[in-house]
Write a protein that holds these residues in place. Structure first.
Motif, PDB file in Angstrom:
ATOM      1  N   GLU A  71      -0.168   6.549   7.744  1.00 59.54           N
ATOM      2  CA  GLU A  71      -1.379   5.854   7.519  1.00 59.54           C
ATOM      3  C   GLU A  71      -1.555   4.297   7.487  1.00 59.54           C
ATOM      4  OE1 GLU A  71      -3.952   7.408   4.337  1.00 59.54           O
ATOM      5  OE2 GLU A  71      -3.556   9.503   5.068  1.00 59.54           O
ATOM      6  N   ALA A  72      -0.525   3.784   6.902  1.00 61.52           N
ATOM      7  CA  ALA A  72      -0.158   2.357   6.918  1.00 61.52           C
ATOM      8  C   ALA A  72       0.192   1.690   8.181  1.00 61.52           C
ATOM      9  CB  ALA A  72       1.013   1.844   6.098  1.00 61.52           C
ATOM     10  N   VAL A  73       0.849   2.393   9.200  1.00 60.54           N
ATOM     11  CA  VAL A  73       1.156   2.267  10.533  1.00 60.54           C
ATOM     12  C   VAL A  73      -0.272   2.376  11.218  1.00 60.54           C
ATOM     13  CG1 VAL A  73       2.010   2.884  12.676  1.00 60.54           C
ATOM     14  CG2 VAL A  73       3.632   2.978  10.653  1.00 60.54           C
ATOM     15  N   VAL A  74      -1.049   3.263  11.116  1.00 57.24           N
ATOM     16  CA  VAL A  74      -2.172   3.509  12.049  1.00 57.24           C
ATOM     17  C   VAL A  74      -3.185   2.067  11.708  1.00 57.24           C
ATOM     18  CG1 VAL A  74      -3.611   4.779  10.297  1.00 57.24           C
ATOM     19  CG2 VAL A  74      -4.144   5.060  12.654  1.00 57.24           C
ATOM     20  N   ARG A  75      -3.055   1.769  10.309  1.00 55.66           N
ATOM     21  CA  ARG A  75      -3.980   0.556  10.002  1.00 55.66           C
ATOM     22  C   ARG A  75      -3.540  -0.808  10.759  1.00 55.66           C
ATOM     23  NH1 ARG A  75      -3.041  -1.895   5.401  1.00 55.66           N
ATOM     24  NH2 ARG A  75      -2.083  -0.031   4.426  1.00 55.66           N
ATOM     25  N   ARG A  76      -2.400  -0.847  10.679  1.00 56.82           N
ATOM     26  CA  ARG A  76      -1.687  -1.882  11.597  1.00 56.82           C
ATOM     27  C   ARG A  76      -1.895  -1.958  12.945  1.00 56.82           C
ATOM     28  NH1 ARG A  76      -1.447  -6.173  10.541  1.00 56.82           N
ATOM     29  NH2 ARG A  76      -1.019  -5.614   8.631  1.00 56.82           N
ATOM     30  N   LYS A  80       5.227   7.661  20.402  1.00 54.24           N
ATOM     31  CA  LYS A  80       5.658   7.636  19.105  1.00 54.24           C
ATOM     32  C   LYS A  80       5.882   6.046  18.738  1.00 54.24           C
ATOM     33  CE  LYS A  80       7.159  12.268  18.876  1.00 54.24           C
ATOM     34  NZ  LYS A  80       8.054  13.375  18.582  1.00 54.24           N
ATOM     35  N   VAL A  81       6.323   5.885  17.336  1.00 56.18           N
ATOM     36  CA  VAL A  81       6.180   4.592  16.886  1.00 56.18           C
ATOM     37  C   VAL A  81       7.431   4.389  15.983  1.00 56.18           C
ATOM     38  CG1 VAL A  81       5.152   2.656  15.623  1.00 56.18           C
ATOM     39  CG2 VAL A  81       3.749   4.203  16.938  1.00 56.18           C
ATOM     40  N   GLY A  82       8.269   3.329  16.019  1.00 55.49           N
ATOM     41  CA  GLY A  82       9.370   3.131  15.202  1.00 55.49           C
ATOM     42  C   GLY A  82       9.111   2.319  14.164  1.00 55.49           C
ATOM     43  N   VAL A  83       9.688   2.628  13.000  1.00 51.22           N
ATOM     44  CA  VAL A  83       9.553   1.248  12.033  1.00 51.22           C
ATOM     45  C   VAL A  83      11.052   1.322  11.096  1.00 51.22           C
ATOM     46  CG1 VAL A  83       7.279   1.252  11.638  1.00 51.22           C
ATOM     47  CG2 VAL A  83       8.526   2.999  10.187  1.00 51.22           C
ATOM     48  N   PRO A  84      11.444   0.029  10.663  1.00 52.87           N
ATOM     49  CA  PRO A  84      12.696  -0.028  10.126  1.00 52.87           C
ATOM     50  C   PRO A  84      12.554   0.315   8.503  1.00 52.87           C
ATOM     51  CG  PRO A  84      11.576  -2.179  10.428  1.00 52.87           C
ATOM     52  CD  PRO A  84      10.722  -1.236  11.022  1.00 52.87           C
ATOM     53  N   LEU A  85      13.549   1.131   7.849  1.00 54.77           N
ATOM     54  CA  LEU A  85      13.657   1.519   6.543  1.00 54.77           C
ATOM     55  C   LEU A  85      14.622   0.905   5.561  1.00 54.77           C
ATOM     56  CD1 LEU A  85      12.872   5.330   7.166  1.00 54.77           C
ATOM     57  CD2 LEU A  85      11.254   3.722   6.719  1.00 54.77           C
ATOM     58  N   ASP A  86      14.632   0.726   4.601  1.00 52.19           N
ATOM     59  CA  ASP A  86      15.698   0.275   3.715  1.00 52.19           C
ATOM     60  C   ASP A  86      16.543   1.594   3.075  1.00 52.19           C
ATOM     61  OD1 ASP A  86      14.461   1.874   1.610  1.00 52.19           O
ATOM     62  OD2 ASP A  86      13.619  -0.090   0.363  1.00 52.19           O
ATOM     63  N   SER A  87      17.491   1.420   2.432  1.00 54.18           N
ATOM     64  CA  SER A  87      18.391   2.337   2.194  1.00 54.18           C
ATOM     65  C   SER A  87      17.778   3.701   1.388  1.00 54.18           C
ATOM     66  CB  SER A  87      19.770   1.909   1.104  1.00 54.18           C
ATOM     67  OG  SER A  87      19.245   1.216  -0.083  1.00 54.18           O
ATOM     68  N   MET A  88      16.524   3.261   0.610  1.00 49.65           N
ATOM     69  CA  MET A  88      15.895   4.477  -0.199  1.00 49.65           C
ATOM     70  C   MET A  88      14.797   5.161   0.944  1.00 49.65           C
ATOM     71  SD  MET A  88      17.703   4.202  -2.884  1.00 49.65           S
ATOM     72  CE  MET A  88      16.456   5.236  -3.882  1.00 49.65           C
ATOM     73  N   GLY A  89      14.975   4.627   2.125  1.00 53.25           N
ATOM     74  CA  GLY A  89      13.880   5.487   3.118  1.00 53.25           C
ATOM     75  C   GLY A  89      12.500   4.783   3.020  1.00 53.25           C
ATOM     76  N   ARG A  90      12.180   3.486   2.377  1.00 55.22           N
ATOM     77  CA  ARG A  90      11.315   2.944   2.205  1.00 55.22           C
ATOM     78  C   ARG A  90      11.196   1.624   3.451  1.00 55.22           C
ATOM     79  NH1 ARG A  90      12.491   1.441  -3.950  1.00 55.22           N
ATOM     80  NH2 ARG A  90      14.110   0.305  -2.811  1.00 55.22           N
ATOM     81  N   PRO A  91       9.830   1.496   4.072  1.00 56.56           N
ATOM     82  CA  PRO A  91       9.667   0.357   5.105  1.00 56.56           C
ATOM     83  C   PRO A  91      10.155  -0.839   4.353  1.00 56.56           C
ATOM     84  CG  PRO A  91       7.763   1.792   4.832  1.00 56.56           C
ATOM     85  CD  PRO A  91       8.448   2.266   3.624  1.00 56.56           C
ATOM     86  N   LEU A  92      10.627  -1.728   5.127  1.00 54.45           N
ATOM     87  CA  LEU A  92      10.973  -3.110   4.853  1.00 54.45           C
ATOM     88  C   LEU A  92       9.992  -4.074   4.889  1.00 54.45           C
ATOM     89  CD1 LEU A  92      14.605  -3.202   6.691  1.00 54.45           C
ATOM     90  CD2 LEU A  92      14.270  -3.053   4.237  1.00 54.45           C
ATOM     91  N   ALA A 128       0.907  -1.380  -0.174  1.00 56.01           N
ATOM     92  CA  ALA A 128       0.044  -0.005  -0.065  1.00 56.01           C
ATOM     93  C   ALA A 128       0.867   1.219   0.088  1.00 56.01           C
ATOM     94  CB  ALA A 128      -0.921   0.107   1.267  1.00 56.01           C
ATOM     95  N   ILE A 129       2.063   1.249   0.888  1.00 60.29           N
ATOM     96  CA  ILE A 129       2.765   2.434   0.799  1.00 60.29           C
ATOM     97  C   ILE A 129       3.490   2.452  -0.570  1.00 60.29           C
ATOM     98  CG2 ILE A 129       4.993   3.216   1.660  1.00 60.29           C
ATOM     99  CD1 ILE A 129       4.099   1.822   4.283  1.00 60.29           C
ATOM    100  N   GLU A 130       3.783   1.495  -1.433  1.00 60.04           N
ATOM    101  CA  GLU A 130       4.466   1.570  -2.755  1.00 60.04           C
ATOM    102  C   GLU A 130       3.548   2.015  -3.638  1.00 60.04           C
ATOM    103  OE1 GLU A 130       6.265  -2.072  -3.415  1.00 60.04           O
ATOM    104  OE2 GLU A 130       7.975  -1.966  -2.291  1.00 60.04           O
ATOM    105  N   ARG A 131       2.073   2.010  -3.370  1.00 58.36           N
ATOM    106  CA  ARG A 131       1.280   2.635  -4.269  1.00 58.36           C
ATOM    107  C   ARG A 131       0.702   3.883  -3.835  1.00 58.36           C
ATOM    108  NH1 ARG A 131      -1.159  -2.661  -3.040  1.00 58.36           N
ATOM    109  NH2 ARG A 131      -2.537  -1.546  -1.816  1.00 58.36           N
ATOM    110  N   GLY A 132       1.332   4.430  -2.634  1.00 61.52           N
ATOM    111  CA  GLY A 132       1.165   6.009  -2.689  1.00 61.52           C
ATOM    112  C   GLY A 132       0.629   6.172  -1.032  1.00 61.52           C
ATOM    113  N   GLU A 133       0.392   5.046  -0.420  1.00 58.35           N
ATOM    114  CA  GLU A 133      -0.351   5.318   0.845  1.00 58.35           C
ATOM    115  C   GLU A 133       0.894   6.054   1.887  1.00 58.35           C
ATOM    116  OE1 GLU A 133      -3.174   3.291   3.985  1.00 58.35           O
ATOM    117  OE2 GLU A 133      -1.442   1.965   3.367  1.00 58.35           O
ATOM    118  N   PRO A 134       0.641   7.099   2.543  1.00 62.55           N
ATOM    119  CA  PRO A 134       1.540   7.474   3.420  1.00 62.55           C
ATOM    120  C   PRO A 134       1.772   6.442   4.535  1.00 62.55           C
ATOM    121  CG  PRO A 134      -0.283   9.258   3.216  1.00 62.55           C
ATOM    122  CD  PRO A 134      -0.801   7.846   2.259  1.00 62.55           C
ATOM    123  N   LEU A 135       3.133   6.653   5.218  1.00 62.17           N
ATOM    124  CA  LEU A 135       3.596   5.681   5.929  1.00 62.17           C
ATOM    125  C   LEU A 135       2.819   5.520   7.438  1.00 62.17           C
ATOM    126  CD1 LEU A 135       5.770   3.547   7.141  1.00 62.17           C
ATOM    127  CD2 LEU A 135       7.159   5.472   7.417  1.00 62.17           C
TER     128      LEU A 135
END
Length: 291
Positions: free
Chosen positions: A97-102, A136-148, A88-95
């Motif tokens: 909002e994905a976290v709140v859905r989780r 606050k909530v912490g999430v891991p990112l890849d080298s491009m700043g995208r969620p892993l 969903a994030i790769e399709r444009g959903e803000p990070l």
């Protein structure tokens, strides 16, 4: 266990009972460390792999003093996104909002029926509504700043440390770091060990405690380590937590004068057992290596 005299400092408390730097499963971690410091604290900063409302029940003896004296808890916890979230994030959903859905899909937001679980929800909601609990909530990112994706990494926001600050004119601090999560099991049930550093022992503080303060502040101010993002709690989640609050007064139980061993005596409307329907606020991902 005696409750604090008016605005007793951390240093005064430890001068009375004797300082201890290493705490293990053999020690009274709750009755000699956690509750006395919380009861005397103006602020409690905590980074934990996950958080459970059961910790609020465990700390009831110190929590009412903490809240009525204006104490504020700042909490950073981890969240693990699944494949659908990342898609969903790769399709444009803000990070965020994905976290709140989780978060909303976790069992933390299911209906509860027990008096103890409902009581702890009231405490959580009141603390958030009145500004005593900031999350606050912490999430891991890849080298491009995208969620892993889960398959890409077993990384999880897993650091566990905290800093208590008291009400003194020149505030005393106690920092601790170890394996404990902010849960009943973390403080009581599990075999855990942590080291504590007081600010009035200058060399100990400079070697161990001061850096934890700097690390927490950097993460809280959105300057985390590379490969991570720390997000403010989404307004939708905050509103849901606030909806649990009832009344104007802090919904804390009666303060017991003593804690027998590590388990508080029963209090009306407050259960000290682990509430599996509120296992953690942000879904403890044991299946992905979270502990």
């Amino acid at each position: 266990m005696a409750m604090p005299s008016e605005r007793e400092s951390f240093r005064a408390y430890w001068d009375r009972v004797g300082w201890q730097g290493i705490w293990t499963a053999m020690d009274s971690r709750v009755s000699r460390f956690y509750v006395p410091l919380l009861a005397r604290a103006a602020r409690y900063d905590r980074m934990a792999g996950y958080f459970s409302s059961s910790a609020l029940g465990l700390a009831a003896a110190g929590l009412s003093h903490f809240l009525t004296s204006g104490g504020v808890m700042r909490l950073i916890v981890g969240a693990q996104l699944d494949e659908d979230d990342v898609d969903a994030i790769e399709r444009g959903e803000p990070l965020d909002e994905a976290v709140v859905r989780r978060l909303f899909s976790s069992n933390a937001f299911e209906d509860v029926t027990s008096d103890g679980a409902q009581f702890r929800r009231q405490v959580l909601g009141w603390m958030v509504r009145e500004g005593h609990l900031q999350i606050k909530v912490g999430v891991p990112l890849d080298s491009m700043g995208r969620p892993l994706r889960p398959a890409q990494s077993s990384k999880y926001f897993h650091s566990k440390y905290g800093i208590f600050t008291d009400h003194a004119e020149l505030p005393n601090r106690v920092a601790f770091i170890g394996s404990d999560n902010e849960t009943f099991q973390g403080w009581v049930g599990n075999h855990e060990t942590f080291a504590a550093s007081p600010s009035w022992l200058n060399q100990v503080w400079e070697n161990s405690g001061a850096d934890l303060v700097s690390l927490f502040e950097a993460h809280w101010r959105h300057r985390p380590d590379d490969g991570w993002a720390v997000l403010d709690l989404h307004e939708a989640v905050r509103d849901e937590l606030i909806a649990w609050a009832h009344g104007e007064e802090p919904p804390v139980g009666l303060d017991p004068e003593d804690l027998e061993g590590e388990t508080p005596p029963p209090q009306p409307g407050l259960s000290s057992s682990v509430d599996q329907r509120l296992v953690d606020l942000v879904e403890a991902p044991r299946r992905n290596g979270g502990t």
